[in-house]
Design an enzyme around this catalytic site. Structure first.
Site, PDB file in Angstrom:
ATOM      1  CE1 TYR A 525       0.786   0.614   4.521  1.00 11.29           C
ATOM      2  CE2 TYR A 525      -0.489   2.568   3.968  1.00 11.29           C
ATOM      3  CZ  TYR A 525       0.363   1.902   4.825  1.00 11.29           C
ATOM      4  OH  TYR A 525       0.796   2.514   5.978  1.00 11.29           O
ATOM      5  NE  ARG A 526       2.959   5.975   3.954  1.00 12.07           N
ATOM      6  CZ  ARG A 526       2.717   6.448   5.175  1.00 12.07           C
ATOM      7  NH1 ARG A 526       2.054   5.693   6.051  1.00 12.07           N
ATOM      8  NH2 ARG A 526       3.104   7.646   5.526  1.00 12.07           N
TER       9      ARG A 526
END
Ligand code: ADP
Length: 596
Positions: A525-526
């Site tokens: 996600y990141r």
């Protein structure tokens, strides 16, 4: 202008200091004529890293132009010694948690615009001089690149130092409007100061020194029902890469009172393209706050075996989907809790340097966390939370034999559950900083894949990570942050930033994990700046259609390619295919075969 140093007594009673990012390793003191002049002379001077393709004379001319726009005190060249500092005093000169060489992702200069119009002017200046710029709100994005730009020699726009006001708070609507420099701690204190702290709660991430806006834009998470920070924003003001200024949603309607109330307005909903992107500089953001729910029941459940998380997650899924549990609970290894209170050298180790997990049981038993520990909170008066608590307890105890439940009254005053109670009430705490004592010169990186809320997937991911990490000499210490339909599986890599070999190993291990995950259809996600090309490429359905769309938007909005080249793996056309990407194996982000 608000003060530069926010000192606060930790709600837990420990006095702490928190400073905005520093220059010359010292805080930029407020000074009547020169607000940002360093108070001490910096030590050694360093050679400035120029922006790509820009000569020294062109750079000098451009900076003199920039000083004319902002005033000489609001522009500094980055010729200072690289001092890593600590969480309280992170530098603007480089990524203090460097995973590459410290002087790798360094800016050529830093500037401090004071309002949206000045941001727009700086953007136009960048277009004129073809100089890449990199906005930050606070620059405490530690573990993901800190304040550093992806392209060496970019000019940092430190928005937070001068644009740091809470512009509006609506108690009745439980909403506020913030500028980039509003830190979580400052928002919390502001609500207390204006006398509404008891009515309105905020959501805090692990540490409260970052920007409310910066964290939301990078899609950070917290602990309360408002833990998905991006989901709680409502309305943006954005400076586009050509300098134009837009307001999204109802902000486009002159005179509207609903900018922070209705996110969509009319027509296409643009907000999404401004998060984890390089399509605009956000100068104002609406944030929904949480009305005081009238009661809080934080609790923890412990599970005895490292194999229990599969059954626990399966039992949690219906509780999350049906919103019986309404916050962002987390399930993590008891060993990870133990790293907050013990140095690595205090644990029993195997001959290969990894934790002896079996022999560490004694430490875990003393802490009382179990092999896995689950933290959650219920909101509302006792009549509501008591039956919910009983129901959750029954469901989890049926699913995991030996599960035990604790509330605050059942645990020692030193238990993390008391800190967790603060997180879930949106009260800033410093407890997570205690992890930094685990090893010397501690820095961290995160591998953060998304998982379905399914026992099978959780077990597959934990197993995959543990094997790969142990192969590279790291202990698997995972946490699952549980959303309503998915989990953020956040795995911390701690390394000694003075140890080159360990840094290289950590980077190589995460690269291997990104590939392992992608081969199973698992995406992150990141991620840290150094890994964004690789992660972006794993989202490659239909021969990279998502990146083709990203590139079309980039080319349309930023034809000169000045805004954050390389962020999230999105490169302007001037850079594309010219070896700016990092795929693995590189020791530096810049290489001889790169050009513009
Ligand atoms: P924080 O200090 O809150 O952790 P940062 O200021 O370091 O956050 O920003 C995190 C990321 O988001 C960085 O990549 C930064 O470039 C981007 N970012 C931060 N603020 C803005 C903004 N106002 N507009 C556009 N991008 C931003």
């Amino acid at each position: 202008m608000s003060k530069q140093v926010i000192s606060t007594a930790d709600p837990a009673g420990r006095p702490k200091r928190i400073e905005r990012p520093v220059w010359h390793g010292t805080v930029l003191e407020q000074h009547p004529e020169s607000p940002f002049l360093p108070t001490k002379d910096g030590p050694e001077k360093r050679e400035i890293v120029l922006p790509p393709g820009i000569s020294q004379s062109a750079f000098d001319a451009a900076l003199s132009d920039l000083r004319g726009l902002l005033g000489p005190d609001f522009v500094k060249v980055n010729d200072i010694e690289l001092v890593d500092g600590d969480y309280h005093a992170v530098p603007l000169s480089h990524d203090s948690y460097h995973i590459l060489d410290p002087d790798d992702m360094v800016p050529s200069a830093v500037c401090w615009p004071g309002n949206t119009e000045q941001v727009s002017k700086v953007v136009k200046w960048a277009n004129k001089h073809k100089i890449p710029i990199w906005p930050i709100s606070i620059g405490r994005n530690l573990g993901y690149g800190g304040s550093a730009p992806r392209v060496r020699g970019s000019v940092i726009l430190d928005l937070g130092r001068r644009m740091n006001r809470v512009l509006d708070v609506s108690v009745d609507n439980a909403a506020c409007l913030v500028e980039p420099g509003v830190q979580y701690l400052a928002l919390y204190e502001h609500l207390q100061n204006i006398g509404v702290g008891n009515k309105l709660w905020i959501d805090v991430p692990d540490l409260p020194g970052g920007s409310v806006m910066g964290n939301a834009l990078d899609r950070g998470i917290g602990y309360t029902p408002h833990g998905d920070h991006w989901a709680q924003h409502c309305g943006l003001e954005v400076v586009l890469p050509d300098g134009d200024i837009v307001r999204t949603g109802m902000g486009a309607m002159p005179g509207s009172d609903c900018w922070q109330l209705f996110p969509y307005g009319f027509g296409p909903y643009h907000d999404g393209i401004f998060s984890q992107s390089n399509y605009g500089i956000v100068t104002k953001m609406g944030v929904w706050l949480m009305p005081n729910p009238g009661g809080l029941r934080p609790f923890m459940a412990t599970f005895p075996s490292e194999d229990d998380h599969g059954n626990a997650v399966d039992a949690l899924r219906p509780l999350m989907v049906q919103k019986v549990i309404g916050n962002v609970p987390c399930l993590r290894l008891g060993l990870q809790d133990a790293t907050m209170d013990h140095k690595k050298t205090e644990f029993p180790l195997q001959s290969n340097g990894l934790l002896d997990r079996k022999a560490s049981q004694k430490i875990i038993d003393k802490l009382g966390t179990g092999a896995w520990v689950f933290y959650a909170a219920l909101y509302g008066p006792d009549e509501i939370t008591q039956p919910k608590f009983d129901y959750i307890k029954r469901k989890l105890t049926e699913a995991v034999p030996g599960a035990r439940f604790y509330e605050r009254k059942d645990v020692a005053p030193t238990s993390y559950l008391h800190d967790y109670a603060k997180f879930t009430a949106g009260i800033p705490t410093w407890r997570e900083l205690d992890r930094m004592q685990y090893i010397p010169n501690a820095s961290h990186l995160f591998f953060a894949p998304i998982s379905a809320t399914s026992g099978k997937d959780a077990m597959t991911q934990a197993d995959m990570c543990r094997r790969r990490m142990e192969q590279f000499g790291f202990d698997y210490l995972g946490t699952f942050f549980i959303g309503h339909r998915e989990m953020h599986h956040v795995i911390s890599f701690m390394y000694d930033r003075t140890n080159q070999e360990e840094k290289r190993r950590a980077l190589a291990c995460i690269r291997a994990l990104i590939d392992d995950a992608a081969a199973r259809g698992i995406g992150e996600y990141r991620t840290h700046l150094a890994l964004q090309d690789q992660v972006a490429a794993t989202y490659g359905w239909n021969n990279g259609a998502a990146m083709r769309l990203n590139n079309k938007i980039k080319d349309a909005l930023d034809p000169n390619g000045i805004l954050q080249p390389g962020r999230s793996g999105i490169w302007p056309k001037q850079y594309r295919g010219k070896n700016w990407e990092m795929w693995g194996g590189e020791l530096r982000s810049h290489r001889r075969d790169q050009h513009l």
